[in-house]
Design a protein around this motif. Structure first.
Motif, mmCIF file in Angstrom:
data_model
loop_
_atom_site.group_PDB
_atom_site.id
_atom_site.type_symbol
_atom_site.label_atom_id
_atom_site.label_comp_id
_atom_site.label_asym_id
_atom_site.label_seq_id
_atom_site.Cartn_x
_atom_site.Cartn_y
_atom_site.Cartn_z
ATOM 1 N N UNK A 99 1.060 1.858 8.434
ATOM 2 C CA UNK A 99 1.304 2.452 7.118
ATOM 3 C C UNK A 99 1.668 1.334 6.158
ATOM 4 N N UNK A 100 0.864 1.182 5.101
ATOM 5 C CA UNK A 100 1.131 0.151 4.111
ATOM 6 C C UNK A 100 1.269 0.747 2.726
ATOM 7 N N UNK A 101 2.170 0.161 1.938
ATOM 8 C CA UNK A 101 2.356 0.597 0.562
ATOM 9 C C UNK A 101 2.084 -0.558 -0.388
ATOM 10 N N UNK A 102 1.265 -0.307 -1.415
ATOM 11 C CA UNK A 102 0.937 -1.278 -2.451
ATOM 12 C C UNK A 102 0.319 -2.523 -1.808
ATOM 13 N N UNK A 103 0.920 -3.694 -1.971
ATOM 14 C CA UNK A 103 0.388 -4.884 -1.306
ATOM 15 C C UNK A 103 0.273 -4.634 0.192
ATOM 16 N N UNK A 104 1.204 -3.868 0.747
ATOM 17 C CA UNK A 104 1.153 -3.529 2.166
ATOM 18 C C UNK A 104 -0.089 -2.729 2.531
ATOM 19 N N UNK A 105 -0.581 -1.908 1.596
ATOM 20 C CA UNK A 105 -1.824 -1.169 1.832
ATOM 21 C C UNK A 105 -3.013 -2.119 1.867
ATOM 22 N N UNK A 106 -3.000 -3.123 1.026
ATOM 23 C CA UNK A 106 -4.077 -4.121 1.043
ATOM 24 C C UNK A 106 -4.043 -4.905 2.350
ATOM 25 N N UNK A 107 -2.847 -5.234 2.829
ATOM 26 C CA UNK A 107 -2.720 -5.919 4.113
ATOM 27 C C UNK A 107 -3.211 -5.008 5.234
ATOM 28 N N UNK A 108 -2.844 -3.736 5.167
ATOM 29 C CA UNK A 108 -3.303 -2.759 6.159
ATOM 30 C C UNK A 108 -4.828 -2.683 6.170
ATOM 31 N N UNK A 109 -5.445 -2.684 4.997
ATOM 32 C CA UNK A 109 -6.911 -2.623 4.939
ATOM 33 C C UNK A 109 -7.518 -3.872 5.569
#
Length: 131
Positions: A99-109
């Motif tokens: 689960x990533x949020x914001x920059x964390x979502x880009x890292x998750x992708x």
């Protein structure tokens, strides 16, 4: 008060929280935040623990209690993703939800695109447009 754990990965010390029991889920915070602010203080960890998840919430490099580097060459989604996977290796977690949020979502992708065998399911929050 600092209740995080630290994984010493040679040139990098990653601060992280390992809270709860059950299915592991990796929580990756956004820019200019950290695991405590993004995941613990907002009750995400408490909610996920109640749903049967073991929450692994890391501080990305340059954030929170994780090593800060001073060259732009030491940052980027590929590097953040490699750090997250190295933490999973350290914890002997072969595959988990992420689960990533914001920059964390880009890292998750980035993790999903380069190491899909490590991800059960991915959740992208606050990612922004045109990924």
């Amino acid at each position: 008060m600092s209740d995080h754990k630290t994984a010493n990965l040679g040139h990098l010390e990653i601060a992280y929280h390992d809270i709860g029991e059950g299915k592991p889920i990796l929580l990756i915070h956004g820019f200019a935040s950290n695991a405590r602010i993004n995941w613990i203080n907002t009750s995400w960890v408490k909610t996920l623990n109640a749903a049967g998840y073991r929450c692994i919430a890391l501080d990305n490099r340059g954030h929170g209690h994780t090593t800060t580097f001073y060259s732009a060459d030491d940052y980027g989604p590929d590097i953040f993703a490699a750090d997250a996977l190295a933490l999973l290796d350290h914890l002997e977690i072969e595959k988990c939800d992420v689960l990533g949020f914001s920059m964390g979502a880009r890292i998750t992708s980035w993790i999903c695109a380069t190491a899909p065998q490590r991800v059960n399911r991915a959740i992208f929050g606050g990612m922004g447009a045109r990924l």
